[in-house]
Design an enzyme around this catalytic site. Structure first.
Site, PDB file in Angstrom:
ATOM      1  N   HIS A   1     -26.886  16.020  14.672  1.00  0.00           N
ATOM      2  CA  HIS A   1     -27.253  15.929  16.575  1.00  0.00           C
ATOM      3  C   HIS A   1     -28.368  15.877  16.709  1.00  0.00           C
ATOM      4  O   HIS A   1     -29.887  15.849  16.391  1.00  0.00           O
ATOM      5  CB  HIS A   1     -26.734  17.943  16.879  1.00  0.00           C
TER       6      HIS A   1
ATOM      7  N   HIS B   1     -22.604  20.831  11.162  1.00  0.00           N
ATOM      8  CA  HIS B   1     -23.501  20.789  12.268  1.00  0.00           C
ATOM      9  C   HIS B   1     -25.405  20.839  11.864  1.00  0.00           C
ATOM     10  O   HIS B   1     -25.614  22.063  11.194  1.00  0.00           O
ATOM     11  CB  HIS B   1     -24.138  21.677  13.510  1.00  0.00           C
TER      12      HIS B   1
ATOM     13  N   ASP C   1     -22.888  23.813  22.537  1.00  0.00           N
ATOM     14  CA  ASP C   1     -24.265  25.211  21.354  1.00  0.00           C
ATOM     15  C   ASP C   1     -24.991  24.837  21.746  1.00  0.00           C
ATOM     16  O   ASP C   1     -25.964  25.007  22.791  1.00  0.00           O
ATOM     17  CB  ASP C   1     -24.910  23.042  20.837  1.00  0.00           C
ATOM     18  N   GLY C   2     -25.646  26.327  21.694  1.00  0.00           N
ATOM     19  CA  GLY C   2     -26.429  27.288  22.009  1.00  0.00           C
ATOM     20  C   GLY C   2     -26.091  28.635  21.950  1.00  0.00           C
ATOM     21  O   GLY C   2     -25.199  28.581  23.239  1.00  0.00           O
ATOM     22  N   GLY C   3     -26.608  29.611  21.744  1.00  0.00           N
ATOM     23  CA  GLY C   3     -25.651  31.023  21.803  1.00  0.00           C
ATOM     24  C   GLY C   3     -24.307  31.697  21.838  1.00  0.00           C
ATOM     25  O   GLY C   3     -24.424  31.995  22.485  1.00  0.00           O
TER      26      GLY C   3
ATOM     27  N   GLY D   1     -34.206  23.082  20.212  1.00  0.00           N
ATOM     28  CA  GLY D   1     -35.478  23.301  19.523  1.00  0.00           C
ATOM     29  C   GLY D   1     -35.399  24.494  18.717  1.00  0.00           C
ATOM     30  O   GLY D   1     -36.093  24.741  17.820  1.00  0.00           O
ATOM     31  N   PHE D   2     -34.541  25.342  19.355  1.00  0.00           N
ATOM     32  CA  PHE D   2     -34.604  26.946  18.143  1.00  0.00           C
ATOM     33  C   PHE D   2     -33.565  26.844  17.953  1.00  0.00           C
ATOM     34  O   PHE D   2     -32.274  26.924  19.672  1.00  0.00           O
ATOM     35  CB  PHE D   2     -35.643  27.131  19.181  1.00  0.00           C
ATOM     36  N   GLY D   3     -33.058  27.970  17.088  1.00  0.00           N
ATOM     37  CA  GLY D   3     -31.832  28.981  17.232  1.00  0.00           C
ATOM     38  C   GLY D   3     -32.133  30.693  17.733  1.00  0.00           C
ATOM     39  O   GLY D   3     -33.260  30.340  17.617  1.00  0.00           O
ATOM     40  N   GLY D   4     -31.016  30.787  18.098  1.00  0.00           N
ATOM     41  CA  GLY D   4     -31.536  32.657  18.504  1.00  0.00           C
ATOM     42  C   GLY D   4     -31.506  32.873  20.193  1.00  0.00           C
ATOM     43  O   GLY D   4     -31.897  33.918  20.359  1.00  0.00           O
TER      44      GLY D   4
ATOM     45  N   SER E   1     -24.410  25.721  12.104  1.00  0.00           N
ATOM     46  CA  SER E   1     -25.333  24.964  12.426  1.00  0.00           C
ATOM     47  C   SER E   1     -26.493  25.246  11.093  1.00  0.00           C
ATOM     48  O   SER E   1     -26.959  26.736  11.029  1.00  0.00           O
ATOM     49  CB  SER E   1     -26.573  25.701  14.113  1.00  0.00           C
TER      50      SER E   1
ATOM     51  N   MET F   1     -32.208  15.875  18.157  1.00  0.00           N
ATOM     52  CA  MET F   1     -32.320  15.495  18.825  1.00  0.00           C
ATOM     53  C   MET F   1     -34.054  15.610  18.636  1.00  0.00           C
ATOM     54  O   MET F   1     -35.356  15.795  18.288  1.00  0.00           O
ATOM     55  CB  MET F   1     -33.337  17.230  19.169  1.00  0.00           C
TER      56      MET F   1
ATOM     57  N   GLY G   1     -24.865  29.266  15.637  1.00  0.00           N
ATOM     58  CA  GLY G   1     -26.100  29.336  13.957  1.00  0.00           C
ATOM     59  C   GLY G   1     -26.175  30.553  13.750  1.00  0.00           C
ATOM     60  O   GLY G   1     -25.874  31.299  12.986  1.00  0.00           O
TER      61      GLY G   1
ATOM     62  N   MET H   1     -34.615  17.468  14.239  1.00  0.00           N
ATOM     63  CA  MET H   1     -35.493  17.519  15.533  1.00  0.00           C
ATOM     64  C   MET H   1     -36.946  16.383  14.644  1.00  0.00           C
ATOM     65  O   MET H   1     -37.513  17.035  12.938  1.00  0.00           O
ATOM     66  CB  MET H   1     -36.029  18.911  15.666  1.00  0.00           C
TER      67      MET H   1
ATOM     68  N   MET I   1     -25.504  21.173  25.860  1.00  0.00           N
ATOM     69  CA  MET I   1     -26.399  22.181  25.527  1.00  0.00           C
ATOM     70  C   MET I   1     -26.078  23.883  25.890  1.00  0.00           C
ATOM     71  O   MET I   1     -26.466  23.538  27.713  1.00  0.00           O
ATOM     72  CB  MET I   1     -28.156  22.002  24.932  1.00  0.00           C
TER      73      MET I   1
ATOM     74  N   ASP J   1     -29.188  20.161  13.177  1.00  0.00           N
ATOM     75  CA  ASP J   1     -29.862  19.977  13.846  1.00  0.00           C
ATOM     76  C   ASP J   1     -31.008  18.479  13.612  1.00  0.00           C
ATOM     77  O   ASP J   1     -32.032  19.672  12.796  1.00  0.00           O
ATOM     78  CB  ASP J   1     -30.450  21.055  14.646  1.00  0.00           C
TER      79      ASP J   1
HETATM   80  C1  DX5 Z   1     -30.605  24.768  19.156  1.00  0.00           C
HETATM   81  C2  DX5 Z   1     -30.024  23.756  17.521  1.00  0.00           C
HETATM   82  C3  DX5 Z   1     -28.332  24.696  17.776  1.00  0.00           C
HETATM   83  C4  DX5 Z   1     -29.046  25.391  16.957  1.00  0.00           C
HETATM   84  C5  DX5 Z   1     -27.384  26.495  17.428  1.00  0.00           C
HETATM   85  O1  DX5 Z   1     -31.492  23.144  19.768  1.00  0.00           O
HETATM   86  O2  DX5 Z   1     -28.916  22.237  18.816  1.00  0.00           O
HETATM   87  O3  DX5 Z   1     -27.957  23.908  16.805  1.00  0.00           O
HETATM   88  O4  DX5 Z   1     -28.879  25.948  15.828  1.00  0.00           O
HETATM   89  O5  DX5 Z   1     -28.507  27.959  17.213  1.00  0.00           O
HETATM   90  P1  DX5 Z   1     -28.011  29.710  17.665  1.00  0.00           P
HETATM   91  O6  DX5 Z   1     -26.211  29.799  17.572  1.00  0.00           O
HETATM   92  O7  DX5 Z   1     -28.808  29.881  16.762  1.00  0.00           O
HETATM   93  O8  DX5 Z   1     -27.863  28.882  19.020  1.00  0.00           O
HETATM   94 ZN    ZN Z   2     -27.317  21.179  17.881  1.00  0.00          ZN
END
Ligand code: DX5
Ligand code: ZN
Length: 214
Positions: free
Chosen positions: A68, A35, A175-177, A144-147, A12, A70, A197, A39, A139, A37
Site C-alpha cells: 500500500h 499488508h 483499511d483503518g480501524g 499515516g498511522f495505525g490504531g 498490516s 502512501m 493492524g 510511507m 481508507m 504500508d
Molecule cells: C494506515 C495504514 C493502515 C494501518 C491500519 O495509514 O494504511 O494499514 O496500519 O491499522 P489499524 O488497523 O490499526 O487502523
Molecule cells: Zn494500509
C-alpha cells in the site's frame, strides 16, 4: 446453496514488532496476505520501510504481499516492487495525475493493481478507472498511522461502488480501524479484503484473524 464468500484478511505489518519481524510473520500464517504500508513522510506524515525490508520480507514468506503506497510519485516505486515480487500494489488517487496509466503499468508487470482513496476524497472520482482496477482500497482512517478510530463514512463509498463491483468484478478492500466490531457489517457491505493492524496484533493473532473471518 451458494456458499457465503469468505473475506480475506490482510494484517498490516505497521503494527508488528519490527525487531522480531520473522516471528511476527510466522504468527500470521492463517492470514491471506500481508499488508505492507509504505510511507514516505511526504504524502503522509510518517515514514515506514522501503525496498530492502520488503525484499527481506519476501525472502522469508510465501504469503502474498500487498504493498500500500502512501507516497508521492508512486510511479517511481512499481518497477522495484515488481522485481522484489509483490502480488498486489495500491497507490493513492490523490498522489498522481496519471492514475489510469499507472494502473495499466502495474497490471503489465503481472501484479494486481489497486487504487486507494483517502477518507476525504469522493468515490465518484474513481468512476473512469473502475473498469481497469483489480481492487479498490478505501481508507477508513486518515492514512499515516495505525490504531486510529474507524470512520463510518466508508459505508457510503461502499454502497456507491457496489454496483460497479458487480459489473467489473474488482475487489473491495477497507483499511483503518477494522476490528471484530465492524467486520461483519463491512463484509455485508461488499468488502472482500479486510486490512487490520492494531486489532490483529493484540493477544492471540490467530484467534484475532479468525474473529475477523466469522
Ligand atoms: C494506515 C495504514 C493502515 C494501518 C491500519 O495509514 O494504511 O494499514 O496500519 O491499522 P489499524 O488497523 O490499526 O487502523
Ligand atoms: Zn494500509
Amino acid at each position: 446453496m451458494v456458499e457465503k464468500q469468505k473475506v480475506l484478511v490482510a494484517p498490516s505489518l505497521l503494527s508488528a514488532d519490527f525487531c522480531n519481524l520473522k516471528s511476527e510473520m510466522d504468527n500470521l500464517q492463517s492470514a491471506d496476505m500481508l499488508h505492507l504500508d509504505v510511507m514516505d513522510n511526504h504524502f503522509v506524515p510518517n515514514l515506514t520501510f522501503g525496498f530492502p525490508i520488503i525484499e527481506s520480507i519476501r525472502k522469508n514468506t510465501k504469503m502474498p504481499l500487498d504493498a500500500h503506497l502512501m507516497v508521492e510519485s508512486p510511479e517511481e516505486y512499481v518497477d522495484r516492487l515488481a522485481m522484489i515480487g509483490v502480488e498486489y500494489i495500491s497507490f493513492h488517487l490523490e498522489a498522481t495525475v496519471h492514475a489510469h496509466r499507472l494502473l495499466a503499468k502495474i497490471k503489465s508487470l503481472g501484479i494486481k493493481a489497486g487504487i486507494a482513496l483517502n477518507p476525504g476524497t469522493s468515490a465518484c472520482l474513481l468512476e473512469p478507472l473502475l473498469a481497469e482496477v483489480d481492487f479498490v482500497l478505501l481508507m477508513s482512517v486518515n492514512p499515516g498511522f495505525g490504531g486510529q478510530k474507524f470512520l463510518p463514512l466508508v459505508y457510503d463509498k461502499l454502497s456507491y461502488l457496489r454496483p460497479y463491483k458487480e459489473k467489473f468484478g474488482f475487489l473491495l478492500q477497507v483499511d483503518g480501524g477494522v476490528s471484530d466490531k465492524n467486520c461483519q457489517s463491512l463484509v455485508e457491505a461488499g468488502v472482500d479484503i479486510l486490512v487490520a493492524g492494531n486489532f490483529v496484533f493484540q493477544g492471540d493473532y490467530k484467534q484475532n484473524i479468525a474473529r475477523l473471518k466469522l
